[in-house]
Enzyme design. Structure first.
Site, PDB file in Angstrom:
ATOM      1  N   CYS A  55      44.130  48.801  39.910  1.00  0.00           N
ATOM      2  CA  CYS A  55      45.457  48.190  39.716  1.00  0.00           C
ATOM      3  C   CYS A  55      46.067  48.848  38.663  1.00  0.00           C
ATOM      4  O   CYS A  55      45.571  49.632  37.669  1.00  0.00           O
ATOM      5  CB  CYS A  55      45.252  46.730  39.342  1.00  0.00           C
ATOM      6  SG  CYS A  55      46.817  45.850  38.823  1.00  0.00           S
ATOM      7  N   ASP A  57      47.571  47.684  35.869  1.00  0.00           N
ATOM      8  CA  ASP A  57      47.382  46.977  34.749  1.00  0.00           C
ATOM      9  C   ASP A  57      46.846  47.809  33.837  1.00  0.00           C
ATOM     10  O   ASP A  57      45.755  48.463  33.821  1.00  0.00           O
ATOM     11  CB  ASP A  57      46.472  45.722  35.275  1.00  0.00           C
ATOM     12  CG  ASP A  57      46.365  44.819  34.047  1.00  0.00           C
ATOM     13  OD1 ASP A  57      46.087  45.182  32.859  1.00  0.00           O
ATOM     14  OD2 ASP A  57      46.560  43.606  34.355  1.00  0.00           O
ATOM     15  N   ARG A  59      45.168  47.079  31.258  1.00  0.00           N
ATOM     16  CA  ARG A  59      43.797  46.909  30.777  1.00  0.00           C
ATOM     17  C   ARG A  59      42.721  47.363  31.688  1.00  0.00           C
ATOM     18  O   ARG A  59      41.570  47.070  31.261  1.00  0.00           O
ATOM     19  CB  ARG A  59      43.646  45.257  30.581  1.00  0.00           C
ATOM     20  CG  ARG A  59      44.780  44.768  29.666  1.00  0.00           C
ATOM     21  CD  ARG A  59      44.960  43.289  29.672  1.00  0.00           C
ATOM     22  NE  ARG A  59      45.351  42.791  31.101  1.00  0.00           N
ATOM     23  CZ  ARG A  59      45.699  41.593  31.630  1.00  0.00           C
ATOM     24  NH1 ARG A  59      45.566  40.593  30.683  1.00  0.00           N
ATOM     25  NH2 ARG A  59      46.079  41.332  32.657  1.00  0.00           N
ATOM     26  N   HIS A 111      40.599  43.519  39.851  1.00  0.00           N
ATOM     27  CA  HIS A 111      40.217  42.737  38.733  1.00  0.00           C
ATOM     28  C   HIS A 111      40.702  41.186  38.612  1.00  0.00           C
ATOM     29  O   HIS A 111      41.728  40.889  39.415  1.00  0.00           O
ATOM     30  CB  HIS A 111      40.817  43.398  37.395  1.00  0.00           C
ATOM     31  CG  HIS A 111      42.398  43.165  37.487  1.00  0.00           C
ATOM     32  ND1 HIS A 111      42.766  42.386  36.275  1.00  0.00           N
ATOM     33  CD2 HIS A 111      43.399  43.994  37.909  1.00  0.00           C
ATOM     34  CE1 HIS A 111      44.370  42.616  36.442  1.00  0.00           C
ATOM     35  NE2 HIS A 111      44.480  43.573  37.275  1.00  0.00           N
ATOM     36  N   CYS A 114      44.440  39.219  38.106  1.00  0.00           N
ATOM     37  CA  CYS A 114      45.441  40.323  38.375  1.00  0.00           C
ATOM     38  C   CYS A 114      46.939  39.677  38.540  1.00  0.00           C
ATOM     39  O   CYS A 114      46.914  38.633  39.511  1.00  0.00           O
ATOM     40  CB  CYS A 114      45.142  40.704  39.688  1.00  0.00           C
ATOM     41  SG  CYS A 114      46.148  42.065  40.025  1.00  0.00           S
TER      42      CYS A 114
HETATM   43 CO    CO Z   1      46.438  43.661  38.363  1.00  0.00          CO
END
Ligand code: CO
Length: 226
Positions: A55, A57, A59, A111, A114
């Protein structure tokens, strides 16, 4: 907003970027101190064993999570780690990784919590991204009975994060790229993992696909052995 405050804002944006250059210089220096030939070696060749599809993302950074140095993992990231069969970008990454770099493992990593998956669980219209998220809605719909037994909305979305990974693992395996590699006797495994933002740990979803025989027959597409 007056001219003065605009200038201040401009300055702070510049200094944020300058900080990145400072970080970069220090990082490069640190690496060279431990290994003076690090960059000259990498600049001539990359030979990662892993392709990571994860992803976007912020993090969930592949190298840091896996404890791998530059050169050790080839990375593709998009919102909610999807492998869509019309996405030239993702397919080109898979092709390059499998056929040119000859990676041995494709890791699809989702994750929990999400944002893309959580958005797909709802019915709000978000714009262009709704088209992207529809693939996750399809996975939701295919697993609706199981998912709607989970009363807590966050936990339901977390389960959908797992199911989405399983679905994307299948999508990777349904490509001619992966099937041809198997037909050529290449060692290539496709894995499904999920990452927890709470403790930084990866969990194996216990799907590991290593050959055509693990696929449902309808998805086997006349793999070419040459
Ligand atoms: Co995500």
């Amino acid at each position: 907003m007056n001219e003065f405050s605009m200038n201040c804002m401009g300055l702070s944006i510049v200094s944020e970027i300058e900080k990145l250059f400072d970080n970069n210089r220090r990082w490069s220096q640190r690496l060279l101190e431990t290994d003076p030939h690090f960059f000259s070696r990498l600049s001539s060749l990359q030979s990662p064993k892993f392709l990571w599809i994860g992803c976007s993302d912020s993090r969930v950074p592949a190298n840091q999570i896996l404890g791998l140095a530059p050169g050790e993992v080839f990375v593709h990231r998009n919102v909610a780690n999807l492998v869509v069969n019309t996405d030239m970008n993702c397919l080109s990454v898979i092709q390059y990784a499998v056929e040119i770099l000859k990676i041995e493992h494709i890791i699809v990593c989702g994750h929990y919590r999400c944002g893309g998956v959580q958005a797909a669980c709802g019915c709000d219209q978000l714009g262009l991204i709704d088209n992207w998220l529809r693939d996750i809605k399809n996975t939701y719909n295919q697993n609706r009975v199981e998912l709607e037994k989970i009363g807590d909305k966050t936990l339901r979305a977390d389960r959908l994060c797992e199911l989405n990974v399983l679905s994307q693992v299948r999508n990777v395996c349904h490509t001619a790229i992966v099937q041809n590699a198997w037909a050529q006797g290449r060692k290539l495994a496709v894995h499904g993992l999920i990452y927890s933002l709470n403790d930084g740990l990866l969990q194996d979803l216990a799907v590991q696909v290593t050959g055509l025989e693990q696929l449902e027959e309808i998805y086997r597409i006349g793999a070419k052995s040459k």
